[in-house]
Design a protein around this motif. Structure first.
Motif, PDB file in Angstrom:
ATOM      1  N   GLY A   1       0.804  -1.212   0.000  1.00 40.81           N
ATOM      2  CA  GLY A   1       0.000   0.000   0.000  1.00 40.81           C
ATOM      3  C   GLY A   1       0.838   1.262   0.000  1.00 40.81           C
ATOM      4  N   GLY A   2       2.140   1.123   0.233  1.00 42.14           N
ATOM      5  CA  GLY A   2       3.004   2.311   0.324  1.00 42.14           C
ATOM      6  C   GLY A   2       3.552   2.706  -1.024  1.00 42.14           C
TER       7      GLY A   2
ATOM      8  N   ARG B   1      16.514  22.434 -13.109  1.00 45.73           N
ATOM      9  CA  ARG B   1      15.089  22.410 -12.774  1.00 45.73           C
ATOM     10  C   ARG B   1      14.630  20.961 -12.535  1.00 45.73           C
ATOM     11  NH1 ARG B   1      10.557  24.793 -10.664  1.00 45.73           N
ATOM     12  NH2 ARG B   1       8.682  24.327 -11.864  1.00 45.73           N
TER      13      ARG B   1
ATOM     14  N   ALA C   1      12.161  17.371  -4.689  1.00 47.26           N
ATOM     15  CA  ALA C   1      10.902  17.607  -3.966  1.00 47.26           C
ATOM     16  C   ALA C   1      10.074  16.328  -3.872  1.00 47.26           C
ATOM     17  CB  ALA C   1      10.096  18.714  -4.640  1.00 47.26           C
TER      18      ALA C   1
ATOM     19  N   LEU D   1       8.819  11.987  -0.950  1.00 45.44           N
ATOM     20  CA  LEU D   1       7.561  11.231  -0.969  1.00 45.44           C
ATOM     21  C   LEU D   1       7.746   9.834  -1.546  1.00 45.44           C
ATOM     22  CD1 LEU D   1       5.215  14.072  -2.255  1.00 45.44           C
ATOM     23  CD2 LEU D   1       5.355  13.143   0.061  1.00 45.44           C
TER      24      LEU D   1
ATOM     25  N   LEU E   1       8.919   8.971  -4.481  1.00 48.55           N
ATOM     26  CA  LEU E   1       8.272   9.077  -5.792  1.00 48.55           C
ATOM     27  C   LEU E   1       9.232   9.737  -6.761  1.00 48.55           C
ATOM     28  CD1 LEU E   1       5.332   8.641  -6.932  1.00 48.55           C
ATOM     29  CD2 LEU E   1       4.977  11.059  -6.519  1.00 48.55           C
TER      30      LEU E   1
ATOM     31  N   THR F   1       6.237   8.121 -13.159  1.00 46.17           N
ATOM     32  CA  THR F   1       5.452   7.486 -12.108  1.00 46.17           C
ATOM     33  C   THR F   1       5.566   5.974 -12.285  1.00 46.17           C
ATOM     34  OG1 THR F   1       3.477   7.963 -13.463  1.00 46.17           O
ATOM     35  CG2 THR F   1       3.917   9.437 -11.625  1.00 46.17           C
TER      36      THR F   1
ATOM     37  N   ARG G   1      -2.981  10.878  -0.259  1.00 44.85           N
ATOM     38  CA  ARG G   1      -1.680  10.755  -0.921  1.00 44.85           C
ATOM     39  C   ARG G   1      -1.551  11.780  -2.058  1.00 44.85           C
ATOM     40  NH1 ARG G   1       3.699   9.355  -0.835  1.00 44.85           N
ATOM     41  NH2 ARG G   1       4.347   8.370  -2.771  1.00 44.85           N
TER      42      ARG G   1
ATOM     43  N   GLU H   1      -0.793  15.163  -0.706  1.00 49.30           N
ATOM     44  CA  GLU H   1       0.589  15.220  -0.249  1.00 49.30           C
ATOM     45  C   GLU H   1       1.534  15.467  -1.441  1.00 49.30           C
ATOM     46  OE1 GLU H   1       2.765  12.167   2.822  1.00 49.30           O
ATOM     47  OE2 GLU H   1       1.978  11.277   0.981  1.00 49.30           O
ATOM     48  N   ILE H   2       1.295  14.769  -2.533  1.00 49.60           N
ATOM     49  CA  ILE H   2       2.132  14.913  -3.735  1.00 49.60           C
ATOM     50  C   ILE H   2       2.003  16.324  -4.301  1.00 49.60           C
ATOM     51  CG2 ILE H   2       2.356  14.171  -6.154  1.00 49.60           C
ATOM     52  CD1 ILE H   2       1.508  11.326  -5.116  1.00 49.60           C
TER      53      ILE H   2
ATOM     54  N   ALA I   1       3.819  18.948  -2.250  1.00 46.94           N
ATOM     55  CA  ALA I   1       5.274  18.952  -2.451  1.00 46.94           C
ATOM     56  C   ALA I   1       5.642  19.674  -3.748  1.00 46.94           C
ATOM     57  CB  ALA I   1       5.814  17.529  -2.463  1.00 46.94           C
ATOM     58  N   LEU I   2       4.823  19.491  -4.793  1.00 46.63           N
ATOM     59  CA  LEU I   2       5.120  20.104  -6.091  1.00 46.63           C
ATOM     60  C   LEU I   2       4.735  21.573  -6.131  1.00 46.63           C
ATOM     61  CD1 LEU I   2       4.031  17.218  -8.426  1.00 46.63           C
ATOM     62  CD2 LEU I   2       6.348  18.104  -8.109  1.00 46.63           C
TER      63      LEU I   2
ATOM     64  N   LEU J   1       7.138  24.288  -6.077  1.00 49.86           N
ATOM     65  CA  LEU J   1       7.919  24.453  -7.300  1.00 49.86           C
ATOM     66  C   LEU J   1       7.091  25.062  -8.423  1.00 49.86           C
ATOM     67  CD1 LEU J   1       9.794  21.044  -7.286  1.00 49.86           C
ATOM     68  CD2 LEU J   1      10.731  23.287  -6.738  1.00 49.86           C
TER      69      LEU J   1
ATOM     70  N   LEU K   1       4.295  23.917  -9.737  1.00 52.05           N
ATOM     71  CA  LEU K   1       4.096  22.786 -10.642  1.00 52.05           C
ATOM     72  C   LEU K   1       2.971  21.916 -10.097  1.00 52.05           C
ATOM     73  CD1 LEU K   1       5.659  21.528 -13.107  1.00 52.05           C
ATOM     74  CD2 LEU K   1       6.804  20.084 -11.447  1.00 52.05           C
TER      75      LEU K   1
ATOM     76  N   GLY L   1      -2.603   3.684  -3.421  1.00 47.94           N
ATOM     77  CA  GLY L   1      -1.417   4.238  -2.766  1.00 47.94           C
ATOM     78  C   GLY L   1      -0.300   4.614  -3.721  1.00 47.94           C
ATOM     79  N   LEU L   2      -0.438   4.266  -4.984  1.00 46.45           N
ATOM     80  CA  LEU L   2       0.649   4.486  -5.938  1.00 46.45           C
ATOM     81  C   LEU L   2       0.272   5.556  -6.955  1.00 46.45           C
ATOM     82  CD1 LEU L   2       1.445   0.719  -6.408  1.00 46.45           C
ATOM     83  CD2 LEU L   2       2.806   2.375  -5.126  1.00 46.45           C
ATOM     84  N   CYS L   3       1.217   6.425  -7.239  1.00 47.88           N
ATOM     85  CA  CYS L   3       0.955   7.531  -8.167  1.00 47.88           C
ATOM     86  C   CYS L   3       1.072   7.058  -9.609  1.00 47.88           C
ATOM     87  CB  CYS L   3       1.936   8.664  -7.898  1.00 47.88           C
ATOM     88  SG  CYS L   3       1.591  10.119  -8.906  1.00 47.88           S
TER      89      CYS L   3
ATOM     90  N   GLY M   1       0.211   9.278 -12.220  1.00 51.99           N
ATOM     91  CA  GLY M   1       0.351  10.403 -13.127  1.00 51.99           C
ATOM     92  C   GLY M   1       0.317  11.728 -12.403  1.00 51.99           C
ATOM     93  N   ILE M   2       1.106  12.663 -12.892  1.00 51.79           N
ATOM     94  CA  ILE M   2       1.159  14.022 -12.344  1.00 51.79           C
ATOM     95  C   ILE M   2       0.946  14.983 -13.491  1.00 51.79           C
ATOM     96  CG2 ILE M   2       2.659  15.740 -11.261  1.00 51.79           C
ATOM     97  CD1 ILE M   2       4.042  13.370  -9.795  1.00 51.79           C
TER      98      ILE M   2
END
Lengths: 263, 263
Positions: A95-96, A147, A154, A158, A160, A176, B147, B150-151, B154-155, B158, B160, B169-171, B173-174
């Motif tokens: 889950g992490g 950049r 950053a 996390l 990531l 990702t 989550r 939180e992501i 952090a961005l 910046l 962004l 629990g897993l990213c 896409g950003i």
């Protein structure tokens, strides 16, 4: 007789590390690239106890994780006693972040008395030293690299992000779970007008990342994908990113007119 | 006579804010969606001085930025004196984050004596209040939302990232320069086995973001894209994300069995 076992996924790394000497461990249902004729144990994620026993019987002392491995699906009915006992810990880890599960798997190997090695420890020639420059990034590319480092720093807190693409000061993609190839393919599909400069692909381990697990890796295919994405080059962390098939990497860089620098 | 000018890009927002009452400003070569028959000034990025003069002549006091606008390409030969003088500032801003250029453009409007309004100030009914819940996220979805927050936090430092996708629990896409639709399309193209839970799309303004510029926006198309990406729902910041065509948004949520919550 070898004392090294290579826990193997896909890609060139397992064979690069082991040749025909090591013992390869693959997992049922999980693709892996290992040399033909090499010694091999086919393990199951549900039966890690049996795998550890087999490694001991084979005289294995050291273990290295190598290659890309898809996340397992468990068949609860097939669990051996060891794995059943470990399931709560494994499930919690899944889950992490990306690193959580790998960290638990690595702890299991060391708990069982094996010495975990990083690919860069077995083959220091696979990483690049500081201040390597192949080709020449211009000032904009250097600013884009800075950049990219800032963005990855950053995200690093996390658990990531091992890679990102920056062009003309603007971020066009962050790696990702899908990985590097997917990121570069995504950038390739982006509207060209978003890019005011060729841009760079920046690839670093997360800060504090245990390099024995999931070490960032590039190879000739990465360079080809960087070229398809229309980028100007690549920046990687010195000593901490594996460069596979370096001769082909250098040839691909030259062919596409790309730079590669270490940070 | 209206005193409001809508600096218009594409999408439903310009017409939603102005109806047929306001004065619309579009830019040559930049797609914009404005109501047929509405009053309109066609401006050029190279001739911002002429645009400000035209707005003053038309009696405009307030200005709102609305809709998606592609980044301009400048024709240096066409610059008027005002824009030529502003070029160093504009060029410097274009090298920064997404917000840099918009911030400079907004400062220009206020420097010229116009009052800049946010879409949410003109139409408070377009944002959702706190604790709105349409549908019901389960515990995993709530953890994924946390989550995602939180992501994005952090961005945010910046300049962004207005959105991200988290599943189990897993990213996955950003959001980068390409925008929300591109992000959701990218997630839709990802390997399904990477998702151990339906996942959520989290959409927030950056911390400290001036909501008068580039306010995060969702609409029925966003919900359809979330459904195509196989996600379970959407979380947005209360009071700070525009929801266009709310009736259609609610219908799309119901149709696809998705949730929408405010944070």
């Amino acid at each position: 007789m070898t004392t090294l076992a290579i826990i193997s996924g896909t890609g060139a790394l397992p064979a690069t590390l082991g040749g025909t000497e090591a013992l390869y461990v693959t997992f049922s249902g999980v693709p892996a690239d290992i040399p033909a004729g090499a010694d091999r144990i086919e393990a199951r994620f549900e039966q890690l106890g049996a795998m550890f026993d087999a490694l001991r019987v084979a005289g294995i002392k050291e273990v290295v994780l190598a290659g890309a491995m898809s996340r397992p699906s468990f068949d609860p009915a097939a669990l051996d006693a060891f794995t059943a006992a470990a399931m709560p810990r494994l499930m919690a880890a899944m889950g992490g972040g990306d690193d959580g599960l790998l960290q638990v798997v690595m702890e299991m190997f060391t708990d069982q008395g094996f010495v975990l090695k990083g690919a860069h420890e077995l083959r220091p020639d696979l990483v690049l030293g500081v201040a390597v420059e192949i080709g020449a990034p211009d000032n904009q590319a250097r600013a884009d690299i800075a950049r990219g480092q800032e963005i990855l720093a950053a995200l690093s807190a996390l658990d990531l992000g091992q890679g990102c693409v920056v062009a003309g000061g603007l971020c066009l993609g962050i790696e990702t779970l899908q990985g590097t190839d997917f990121l570069l393919d995504t950038v390739a599909r982006s509207a060209p007008h978003l890019k005011r400069a060729p841009g760079v692909f920046v690839k670093l381990p997360k800060e504090g990342q245990d390099l024995r697990a999931d070490m960032p890796t590039i190879g000739p295919d990465t360079i080809a994908a960087v070229a398809r994405a229309g980028l100007g080059g690549v920046a990687i962390k010195a000593g901490a990113v594996l460069v596979l098939e370096r001769g082909l990497v250098e040839r691909a860089l030259a062919e596409h007119g790309l730079f590669l620098v270490t940070l």
